[in-house]
Design a protein around this motif. Structure first.
Motif, short mmCIF file in Angstrom:
data_model
loop_
_atom_site.label_atom_id
_atom_site.label_comp_id
_atom_site.label_asym_id
_atom_site.label_seq_id
_atom_site.Cartn_x
_atom_site.Cartn_y
_atom_site.Cartn_z
N VAL A 51 0.10 11.46 8.33
CA VAL A 51 -0.46 10.13 8.62
C VAL A 51 -1.23 10.16 9.93
CG1 VAL A 51 0.10 7.72 9.15
CG2 VAL A 51 1.28 8.89 7.28
N ALA A 52 -0.72 10.87 10.92
CA ALA A 52 -1.43 10.98 12.20
C ALA A 52 -2.77 11.66 12.03
CB ALA A 52 -0.57 11.74 13.21
N ALA A 53 -2.84 12.63 11.11
CA ALA A 53 -4.08 13.40 10.92
C ALA A 53 -5.09 12.68 10.04
CB ALA A 53 -3.75 14.76 10.31
N PHE A 54 -4.62 11.96 9.01
CA PHE A 54 -5.53 11.39 8.02
C PHE A 54 -5.61 9.87 8.04
CE2 PHE A 54 -4.37 15.57 6.36
CZ PHE A 54 -5.62 16.10 6.05
N GLY A 55 -4.78 9.23 8.84
CA GLY A 55 -4.87 7.79 8.98
C GLY A 55 -4.02 7.04 7.96
N GLU A 56 -3.78 5.77 8.25
CA GLU A 56 -2.90 4.96 7.40
C GLU A 56 -3.57 4.53 6.11
OE1 GLU A 56 -0.78 1.84 9.27
OE2 GLU A 56 0.18 3.17 10.74
N GLU A 57 -4.85 4.80 5.96
CA GLU A 57 -5.53 4.46 4.70
C GLU A 57 -5.02 5.29 3.52
OE1 GLU A 57 -8.50 7.02 7.11
OE2 GLU A 57 -7.06 5.40 7.47
N ILE A 58 -4.27 6.37 3.80
CA ILE A 58 -3.72 7.19 2.71
C ILE A 58 -2.36 6.66 2.25
CG2 ILE A 58 -4.91 9.27 3.50
CD1 ILE A 58 -2.11 10.26 4.50
N LEU A 59 -1.91 5.52 2.83
CA LEU A 59 -0.60 4.98 2.51
C LEU A 59 -0.67 3.87 1.46
CD1 LEU A 59 1.04 4.73 6.07
CD2 LEU A 59 1.30 6.55 4.37
N LEU A 60 0.36 3.79 0.66
CA LEU A 60 0.54 2.68 -0.27
C LEU A 60 1.11 1.49 0.48
CD1 LEU A 60 2.20 4.77 -3.12
CD2 LEU A 60 -0.07 3.72 -3.25
#
Length: 232
Positions: free
Chosen positions: A50-59
């Motif tokens: 999440v730190a590397a790719f951002g919270e946009e990858i979260l449901l």
């Protein structure tokens, strides 16, 4: 203990072979299952990704949206390499723990199912190595049918992995899965016989039974030496 390495490529049929091992009583350590566990919400792997790719990858549940993450990394070599680098230590540790659990249960033969077996250098720890191989044409066709992808998207996913031809050249055993399921099962029966052959001495000493044998010999030797010393 014999640690068999199983690998292949996307849509090659590796999961089918993995399930055949399970149905025949061979324990399987599945790297994909380990990877899902190390990406669970709040875990160390989850925090780094999440730190590397951002919270946009979260449901909305804050679990990782795996299909979305997959689309992101398959479109970029650098992002895919970054994800592999972030996840590798957690996945390797998870695989080791699962192998240790099987060792503790007394398993003599286990299969380690790892898509990136060669890429993460786990091939050094497995013998024999079984590669499930198909032609690129078959791989693309099955991937498009299975996931509903365009040819371009399917090709990008195939090209993002080490080629199956290269993996085949590094294998001890190759399963050609270009044919039918019956053809696959016939080849699998031969593979099963091969991996069930008696353990070598090296493999035996790595097993729980071998470790206990060593412990018994050491303990016996200790008491014999003690008795001899008391007599003298």
């Amino acid at each position: 203990m014999r640690i068999v390495g199983l690998t292949g490529g996307i849509a090659s049929g590796k999961s089918t072979v993995s399930n055949l091992f399970k149905s025949n009583g061979i324990p399987v350590v599945d790297a994909d299952v380990v990877a899902r566990n190390v990406l669970k919400k709040g875990s160390g792997g989850w925090k780094r990704v999440v730190a590397a790719f951002g919270e946009e990858i979260l449901l909305p549940s804050r679990e990782v949206d795996r299909p979305k993450l997959g689309q992101l990394v398959f479109s970029s070599d650098s992002k895919r390499q970054l994800l592999n680098k972030l996840m590798a230590p957690y996945i390797s540790a998870g695989i080791f723990m699962e192998i240790l659990k099987q060792w503790a249960k007394g398993a003599k033969v286990i299969v380690v199912d790892i898509p990136l077996l060669f890429e993460v250098k786990m091939d050094k720890w497995t013998k024999p190595i079984v590669v499930v191989w198909v032609s690129e044409e078959t791989q693309l066709k099955r991937l498009m049918e299975r996931d509903g992808l365009s040819e371009e998207d399917a090709r990008n996913r195939v090209m993002a992995q080490m080629s199956l031809d290269l993996k085949r050249s590094k294998a001890d055993i190759v399963i050609d899965n270009n044919g039918s399921l019956d053809d696959l099962k016939q080849q699998f029966c031969k593979v099963l016989s091969e991996i069930r052959r008696p353990l070598t001495w090296t493999e035996f000493w790595r097993s729980r039974q071998g470790a206990f044998s060593v412990l018994g010999l050491v303990t016996s030797g200790f008491f014999v030496c003690k008795q001899l010393n008391s007599v003298s």
